[in-house]
Design an enzyme around this catalytic site. Sequence first.
Site, PDB file in Angstrom:
ATOM      1  N   ASP A  69     -11.351  -0.150  13.446  1.00  0.00           N
ATOM      2  CA  ASP A  69     -11.113  -1.283  12.546  1.00  0.00           C
ATOM      3  C   ASP A  69     -12.455  -1.777  12.020  1.00  0.00           C
ATOM      4  O   ASP A  69     -13.429  -1.860  12.782  1.00  0.00           O
ATOM      5  CB  ASP A  69     -10.414  -2.426  13.320  1.00  0.00           C
ATOM      6  N   GLY A 109      -8.873  -7.705   9.837  1.00  0.00           N
ATOM      7  CA  GLY A 109      -8.573  -7.801  11.277  1.00  0.00           C
ATOM      8  C   GLY A 109      -9.581  -8.728  11.942  1.00  0.00           C
ATOM      9  O   GLY A 109     -10.526  -9.195  11.297  1.00  0.00           O
ATOM     10  N   LEU A 160      -2.830   2.244   9.934  1.00  0.00           N
ATOM     11  CA  LEU A 160      -2.459   0.896   9.482  1.00  0.00           C
ATOM     12  C   LEU A 160      -3.580   0.235   8.683  1.00  0.00           C
ATOM     13  O   LEU A 160      -3.377  -0.845   8.123  1.00  0.00           O
ATOM     14  CB  LEU A 160      -2.112   0.006  10.697  1.00  0.00           C
ATOM     15  N   THR A 220      -9.855   1.072  -0.771  1.00  0.00           N
ATOM     16  CA  THR A 220      -9.510   1.134   0.658  1.00  0.00           C
ATOM     17  C   THR A 220      -8.207   1.875   0.866  1.00  0.00           C
ATOM     18  O   THR A 220      -8.092   2.739   1.741  1.00  0.00           O
ATOM     19  CB  THR A 220      -9.359  -0.300   1.235  1.00  0.00           C
ATOM     20  N   ALA A 257       1.501   3.601   7.451  1.00  0.00           N
ATOM     21  CA  ALA A 257       2.170   2.314   7.257  1.00  0.00           C
ATOM     22  C   ALA A 257       2.154   2.003   5.769  1.00  0.00           C
ATOM     23  O   ALA A 257       1.098   1.792   5.178  1.00  0.00           O
ATOM     24  CB  ALA A 257       1.462   1.219   8.042  1.00  0.00           C
ATOM     25  N   TYR A 272      -1.574  -2.758  -5.831  1.00  0.00           N
ATOM     26  CA  TYR A 272      -1.294  -2.583  -4.400  1.00  0.00           C
ATOM     27  C   TYR A 272      -0.107  -1.648  -4.221  1.00  0.00           C
ATOM     28  O   TYR A 272      -0.171  -0.667  -3.468  1.00  0.00           O
ATOM     29  CB  TYR A 272      -1.005  -3.956  -3.770  1.00  0.00           C
ATOM     30  N   LYS A 290      -0.285   2.151  -2.542  1.00  0.00           N
ATOM     31  CA  LYS A 290       0.507   2.576  -1.384  1.00  0.00           C
ATOM     32  C   LYS A 290       1.473   3.694  -1.767  1.00  0.00           C
ATOM     33  O   LYS A 290       1.761   4.573  -0.948  1.00  0.00           O
ATOM     34  CB  LYS A 290       1.268   1.387  -0.776  1.00  0.00           C
TER      35      LYS A 290
END
Length: 325
Positions: A31, A36, A76, A95, A117, A149, A153
């Site tokens: 991470d 996070g 994730l 990212t 995910a 976004y 994904k």
Amino acid sequence: MKALITGGAGFVGSHLAEALLSRGDEVYVLDDLSTGAIDNIDHLKAHPRFRYVIDTVMHEPVTAELIDRADVVFHLAAAVGVKLIVESPVNTIETNVHGTETVLKLANKKKKKVLIASTSEVYGKSTNVPFGEDADLVMGATSKGRWSYACSKAIDEFLALAYHKEKHLPVVIARLFNTVGPRQTGRYGMVIPNFVKQALLGHPITVFGDGSQSRCFTFVGDVVGALIGLVDHPGAEGQVFNIGNDREEISILELAKRVKARTKSKSEIQLIPYDEAYEAGFEDMPRRVPELSKIRGLIGYEPQVHLDEILDHVIAFFTSDKGRL
Ligand code: UDP
């Protein structure tokens, strides 16, 4: 089993780490602490089967070594949260696309199973509820940042399915619907932690638009059980699954009232136009409801935690020391 969780210090990732440790697995977390927080895994650091590395998945030597050690990868790590996405579109796209590309490329070298995910955001502004996994995805214009976004994904999903088809990499795709629970921060826009914090502090509860848009909220514990169930089941490979809660659909205005009542707050409920809340021309989706027959059929998934219970968990978190109002 040895599991690598990218984004393992995030909200969902840290709950997943706990669940895997408690059933006897070995857990590696990677991470970069962008969204996070080390606080999320502080209580796991002393566990003999837990290791963590603070770095980005895009740093190939580190990610390669961790993938080498693991039997399965739960990917994730991603830029999440509508507010963050609207404010940092470059980071979101890079990212989400480059991170997943790196993980899939490295996992493919060792043919390690990868769970990607994904998100119900990929259904975009479709009004064809409930959303089944094979339904059309309906995106808005590229000039509207929010859709970057969903598209990033969707590209992740295409790439994972392509690795499966062309290179026989075992992949599973999970589309998460509005996941909520302790440790989720309101910083990146998520509605329930924001409403609960506002209510507890006596600040106005900010409902965007007219509040008629609705969502179905899923408890993080239900999501984590589903992620593990999908990775454990060989029949899930090469497929896409919704993970959500179809028991209660609630409008955001009704949600604000529910939060106000459960916190016994005196906060007023304030309607804020979308243009002010996000950016000019912002488009929201009117309804979002998961179709869950596919995951029910394969692993017997059943969401267990009702919205009122979810709210109580979140309220308890924000009133505890960890929540730091
Ligand atoms: N929302 C709101 N007030 C807030 C944050 C969010 O009214 O302070 C609304 C948002 O516009 C959306 C819904 O709540 O209609 C859920 O937002 P969230 O960002 O949690 O998830 P989304 O479903 O948009 O991915």
